[in-house]
Design a protein around this motif. Structure first.
Motif, PDB file in Angstrom:
ATOM      1  N   ILE A   1      34.304 -25.008 -80.240  1.00 14.67           N
ATOM      2  CA  ILE A   1      34.635 -26.187 -79.442  1.00 14.67           C
ATOM      3  C   ILE A   1      33.610 -27.285 -79.698  1.00 14.67           C
ATOM      4  N   ASP A   2      34.010 -28.507 -79.373  1.00 14.76           N
ATOM      5  CA  ASP A   2      33.096 -29.649 -79.376  1.00 14.76           C
ATOM      6  C   ASP A   2      32.738 -29.969 -77.929  1.00 14.76           C
ATOM      7  N   LEU A   3      31.478 -30.237 -77.700  1.00 16.94           N
ATOM      8  CA  LEU A   3      31.006 -30.495 -76.349  1.00 16.94           C
ATOM      9  C   LEU A   3      30.314 -31.845 -76.306  1.00 16.94           C
ATOM     10  N   ASP A   4      30.880 -32.772 -75.529  1.00 15.40           N
ATOM     11  CA  ASP A   4      30.270 -34.085 -75.339  1.00 15.40           C
ATOM     12  C   ASP A   4      29.376 -34.024 -74.104  1.00 15.40           C
ATOM     13  N   LEU A   5      28.073 -34.163 -74.314  1.00 12.59           N
ATOM     14  CA  LEU A   5      27.105 -34.136 -73.219  1.00 12.59           C
ATOM     15  C   LEU A   5      26.701 -35.557 -72.870  1.00 12.59           C
ATOM     16  N   VAL A   6      26.596 -35.825 -71.588  1.00 15.26           N
ATOM     17  CA  VAL A   6      26.153 -37.135 -71.107  1.00 15.26           C
ATOM     18  C   VAL A   6      24.918 -36.897 -70.242  1.00 15.26           C
ATOM     19  N   PHE A   7      23.780 -37.415 -70.671  1.00 15.59           N
ATOM     20  CA  PHE A   7      22.523 -37.249 -69.958  1.00 15.59           C
ATOM     21  C   PHE A   7      22.247 -38.494 -69.112  1.00 15.59           C
ATOM     22  N   VAL A   8      22.081 -38.274 -67.805  1.00 18.58           N
ATOM     23  CA  VAL A   8      21.841 -39.382 -66.883  1.00 18.58           C
ATOM     24  C   VAL A   8      20.675 -39.031 -65.964  1.00 18.58           C
ATOM     25  N   VAL A   9      20.117 -40.075 -65.342  1.00 18.90           N
ATOM     26  CA  VAL A   9      19.045 -39.897 -64.370  1.00 18.90           C
ATOM     27  C   VAL A   9      19.657 -39.487 -63.040  1.00 18.90           C
ATOM     28  N   ARG A  10      19.110 -38.430 -62.450  1.00 20.83           N
ATOM     29  CA  ARG A  10      19.610 -38.009 -61.151  1.00 20.83           C
ATOM     30  C   ARG A  10      19.397 -39.134 -60.132  1.00 20.83           C
TER      31      ARG A  10
ATOM     32  N   VAL B   1      20.186 -41.728 -70.063  1.00 19.40           N
ATOM     33  CA  VAL B   1      18.911 -41.373 -70.690  1.00 19.40           C
ATOM     34  C   VAL B   1      19.084 -41.622 -72.185  1.00 19.40           C
ATOM     35  N   VAL B   2      18.474 -42.684 -72.673  1.00 18.84           N
ATOM     36  CA  VAL B   2      18.690 -43.163 -74.038  1.00 18.84           C
ATOM     37  C   VAL B   2      17.607 -42.601 -74.965  1.00 18.84           C
ATOM     38  N   ASP B   3      17.995 -42.364 -76.206  1.00 19.38           N
ATOM     39  CA  ASP B   3      17.069 -41.925 -77.258  1.00 19.38           C
ATOM     40  C   ASP B   3      16.421 -40.587 -76.922  1.00 19.38           C
ATOM     41  N   LEU B   4      17.152 -39.735 -76.268  1.00 14.50           N
ATOM     42  CA  LEU B   4      16.697 -38.386 -75.953  1.00 14.50           C
ATOM     43  C   LEU B   4      17.002 -37.483 -77.138  1.00 14.50           C
ATOM     44  N   GLU B   5      15.995 -36.754 -77.617  1.00 16.19           N
ATOM     45  CA  GLU B   5      16.204 -35.826 -78.726  1.00 16.19           C
ATOM     46  C   GLU B   5      16.683 -34.493 -78.173  1.00 16.19           C
ATOM     47  N   VAL B   6      17.826 -34.044 -78.653  1.00 17.02           N
ATOM     48  CA  VAL B   6      18.444 -32.807 -78.177  1.00 17.02           C
ATOM     49  C   VAL B   6      18.559 -31.859 -79.368  1.00 17.02           C
ATOM     50  N   ALA B   7      17.872 -30.720 -79.288  1.00 15.28           N
ATOM     51  CA  ALA B   7      17.868 -29.761 -80.400  1.00 15.28           C
ATOM     52  C   ALA B   7      18.328 -28.402 -79.906  1.00 15.28           C
ATOM     53  N   HIS B   8      18.997 -27.673 -80.775  1.00 16.43           N
ATOM     54  CA  HIS B   8      19.417 -26.310 -80.452  1.00 16.43           C
ATOM     55  C   HIS B   8      19.548 -25.519 -81.741  1.00 16.43           C
ATOM     56  N   GLU B   9      19.502 -24.196 -81.600  1.00 11.89           N
ATOM     57  CA  GLU B   9      19.640 -23.295 -82.737  1.00 11.89           C
ATOM     58  C   GLU B   9      21.036 -22.690 -82.741  1.00 11.89           C
TER      59      GLU B   9
ATOM     60  N   SER C   1      20.513 -39.032 -78.145  1.00  8.51           N
ATOM     61  CA  SER C   1      21.500 -39.645 -77.254  1.00  8.51           C
ATOM     62  C   SER C   1      21.629 -41.130 -77.562  1.00  8.51           C
ATOM     63  N   ASP C   2      22.855 -41.644 -77.408  1.00  7.04           N
ATOM     64  CA  ASP C   2      23.104 -43.059 -77.684  1.00  7.04           C
ATOM     65  C   ASP C   2      22.850 -43.897 -76.435  1.00  7.04           C
ATOM     66  N   ARG C   3      23.308 -45.134 -76.441  1.00 12.21           N
ATOM     67  CA  ARG C   3      23.033 -46.033 -75.315  1.00 12.21           C
ATOM     68  C   ARG C   3      23.697 -45.593 -74.026  1.00 12.21           C
ATOM     69  N   ALA C   4      24.731 -44.785 -74.146  1.00  9.87           N
ATOM     70  CA  ALA C   4      25.396 -44.257 -72.959  1.00  9.87           C
ATOM     71  C   ALA C   4      24.864 -42.882 -72.574  1.00  9.87           C
ATOM     72  N   GLY C   5      23.811 -42.413 -73.268  1.00  6.21           N
ATOM     73  CA  GLY C   5      23.257 -41.095 -72.981  1.00  6.21           C
ATOM     74  C   GLY C   5      24.078 -39.960 -73.548  1.00  6.21           C
ATOM     75  N   ARG C   6      24.939 -40.233 -74.525  1.00  4.17           N
ATOM     76  CA  ARG C   6      25.875 -39.228 -75.021  1.00  4.17           C
ATOM     77  C   ARG C   6      25.367 -38.537 -76.280  1.00  4.17           C
TER      78      ARG C   6
ATOM     79  N   ILE D   1      24.967 -34.034 -67.448  1.00  4.13           N
ATOM     80  CA  ILE D   1      23.706 -33.369 -67.122  1.00  4.13           C
ATOM     81  C   ILE D   1      22.785 -34.378 -66.445  1.00  4.13           C
ATOM     82  N   GLU D   2      22.386 -34.088 -65.217  1.00  3.73           N
ATOM     83  CA  GLU D   2      21.489 -34.962 -64.469  1.00  3.73           C
ATOM     84  C   GLU D   2      20.048 -34.467 -64.637  1.00  3.73           C
ATOM     85  N   LEU D   3      19.184 -35.380 -65.021  1.00  3.60           N
ATOM     86  CA  LEU D   3      17.779 -35.045 -65.267  1.00  3.60           C
ATOM     87  C   LEU D   3      16.892 -35.693 -64.215  1.00  3.60           C
ATOM     88  N   ASP D   4      15.911 -34.951 -63.737  1.00  5.27           N
ATOM     89  CA  ASP D   4      14.971 -35.459 -62.743  1.00  5.27           C
ATOM     90  C   ASP D   4      13.812 -36.166 -63.434  1.00  5.27           C
ATOM     91  N   ARG D   5      13.544 -37.375 -62.981  1.00  4.27           N
ATOM     92  CA  ARG D   5      12.328 -38.061 -63.429  1.00  4.27           C
ATOM     93  C   ARG D   5      11.111 -37.326 -62.868  1.00  4.27           C
TER      94      ARG D   5
END
Length: 569
Positions: free
Chosen positions: A295-304, A310-318, A328-333, A388-392
């Motif tokens: 499957i393809d999963l579109d993740l959207v990272f936002v501030v809680r 959340v822009v320019d977030l590096e997301v890595a996985h194995e 992440s792009d300008r929309a946090g995607r 995904i909501e992230l806490d500052r």
């Protein structure tokens, strides 16, 4: 060139192959990139059938003065072999030079007679490529030249043929140009993809052996087909056409691993033979099952609370294809493509560098993504969106008039040592913090999760200062909570340290506190084996002297006799 066209069907040709070849074929070094769009080339010496002059691994190495003198005339015949004929276009001649101190040293050793001539030829890189054309002759040969060559220590020739499994490859010096050369045979892998399968099918290759002539193809692949080289590493080759041919490949066994996204659908071994194609037919049923699981999963990272992206977030996985890193792009995607819907996924987040006096985010954070739970909402869907909501970071600002909160240390003294604590089930638990930042108004400690916090400052193993408590639910609008901490008055305790009943005069006494991770304090006893502790708040402490077993001592009386036993271990 036929094989270049075939490889382009698999995706763009990346420069990463220039580096991956270091690992794939030991002894190969990348060129300096001055060879034009095709990239640098480093064809190892070969020894096909040659008329007139010996070349390749048997080539002699003239003196330095001779190899820098260009020949007056260069001409060579590319002989046919069976149905294979040299093409009149795509012929390249490289000007090769020793590169680096090691290569220069190897050349010196060769000229001095202490190294094999072939070693010097292999330790070269092409600095410039000349694009040449040939003339077809009635007997099927192709004549290249005559022409004059620029001066160079070595020359390397490569030319394609009508057969994608045969190439003309040679290395020689100015004074030993072969009159003619025959083509060199490689192996190939022909892949058949099921036409009914939608989505991406990828191929990875693993070496199971080394061909005798493997080095003969490494430079050719590096300059013309880096995407094929990358398939031996962590960048799989996309199989998009119904039929795809991969060549030239060294004639050695390899393992082919086929995946739909991160789902492995097939693994096969191929004993590649020079001059022959090996067949790989992808199983349609396995490919269909893989397509249903990926499957393809579109993740959207936002501030809680605020919902800001959340822009320019590096997301890595194995995953089985290797480590994947996105931003992440300008929309946090961020889109994760072709992941296994059955398995949870660990994401490593790296936040942009801080620009504020106190960072908004931790440097890194790891979270577990419940892919199986997300995908269970619609078993037939192939694409999902997840927010995904992230806490500052919140901040504990600690002030004090009596506890040193800065980073400075006096004479190597490590104290005080500051530890962040969070209330857990009625007690206090030491927890990590991303940042301890000394400020003019005290010490700023980062908080990564909601809760009640305090700062514990160990002034010594026996003396602990505790700040006021702070609850993140009552923080200010700027995310900061201010508390005070002061050194405790404590009590004084005298310890008389004995060994075998005798005072341990002038002995260094190690005192270990009950808080984990704190360094011991070293206090030298006087002539009577006594030490004095001031500001004591701890209930107990461990005492140790070299050569004696450690002993735990309670500090509930103003004077304690500490009898140590000889350590027989």
């Amino acid at each position: 060139m036929k094989f270049v066209g075939r490889l382009r069907a698999a995706g763009g040709i990346g420069l990463a192959g220039l580096l991956l070849v270091w690992w794939l074929w030991p002894g190969v070094q990348p060129g300096d990139g001055s060879g034009g769009a095709a990239g640098p080339l480093a064809v190892a010496p070969v020894s096909p059938a040659i008329e007139g002059t010996t070349v390749g691994r048997d080539a002699g190495v003239p003196a330095a003065a001779d190899i820098l003198e260009p020949p007056r005339r260069f001409e060579i015949l590319l002989r046919p072999e069976g149905a294979a004929r040299a093409l009149t276009t795509g012929i390249r001649l490289g000007l090769a030079y020793p590169s680096g101190e090691e290569r220069a040293a190897a050349l010196d050793q060769t000229e001095a007679g202490t190294a094999a001539p072939a070693d010097a030829g292999a330790l070269t890189e092409v600095g410039e490529w000349l694009d040449l054309s040939g003339t077809a002759l009635p007997d099927g040969s192709v004549r290249v030249g005559p022409l004059e060559l620029p001066a160079a220590p070595y020359y390397r020739l490569e030319a394609p043929s009508s057969d994608p499994l045969r190439w003309y490859l040679a290395q020689f010096v100015a004074g030993a140009i072969p009159a003619s050369i025959a083509p060199h045979a490689a192996a190939g892998l022909r892949i058949t993809r099921p036409t009914a399968i939608q989505g991406s099918i990828e191929l990875s290759l693993r070496r199971l052996g080394v061909a005798a002539d493997e080095a003969d193809w490494q430079g050719l692949l590096r300059s013309h087909a880096p995407a094929l080289i990358e398939a031996y590493g962590e960048t799989p080759l996309r199989i998009e056409a119904a039929q795809m041919e991969l060549a030239p490949l060294p004639a050695a066994p390899l393992e082919a691993i086929v995946r739909v996204g991160a789902i492995e659908i097939g693994r096969s071994t191929h004993a590649l033979v020079a001059g022959q194609w090996s067949e790989l037919a992808i199983d349609p049923l396995a490919a269909q099952v893989g397509a249903e699981l990926a499957i393809d999963l579109d993740l959207v990272f936002v501030v809680r609370d605020s919902g800001d992206a959340v822009v320019d977030l590096e997301v890595a996985h194995e995953d089985p294809r290797g480590r994947r890193t996105l931003r992440s792009d300008r929309a946090g995607r961020v889109r994760l493509a072709g992941i296994d819907r059955r398995l949870p996924l660990t994401l490593d987040l790296a936040f942009p560098p801080a620009t504020e006096d106190l960072p908004v985010w931790p440097e890194t954070r790891t979270l577990m993504l419940p892919v199986d739970t997300i995908a269970a909402a619609d078993p037939d869907a192939r694409r999902f969106r997840h927010r995904i909501e992230l806490d500052r970071l919140d901040w504990l600002i600690v002030r004090s008039r009596s506890v040193r909160l800065g980073n400075e240390r006096e004479g190597g003294n490590p104290w005080p040592v500051h530890v962040l604590q969070r209330r857990e089930q009625g007690g206090w638990l030491d927890v990590p913090a991303d940042h301890f930042i000394a400020r003019s108004d005290g010490l700023a400690v980062s908080l990564t999760a909601p809760g009640e916090y305090r700062l514990a400052s160990a002034l010594a193993p026996w003396s602990l200062a505790l700040s006021d408590e702070a609850d993140t639910r009552r923080r200010g609008s700027d995310g900061r909570l201010t508390v005070d901490i002061e050194a405790p008055v404590g009590r004084s305790v005298e310890l008389e340290v004995l060994g075998a009943g005798q005072p341990l005069a002038r002995a260094p006494v190690y005192l270990v506190g009950s808080l984990r991770g704190l360094p011991p304090a070293v206090v030298t006893a006087d002539e009577a084996g006594r030490i004095w502790l001031n500001g004591v708040t701890a209930e107990r402490i461990a005492v140790e002297v070299s050569g004696y077993a450690q002993r735990e001592v309670t500090l509930d009386a103003p004077r304690q006799v500490v009898e140590l036993q000889v350590d027989n271990d």
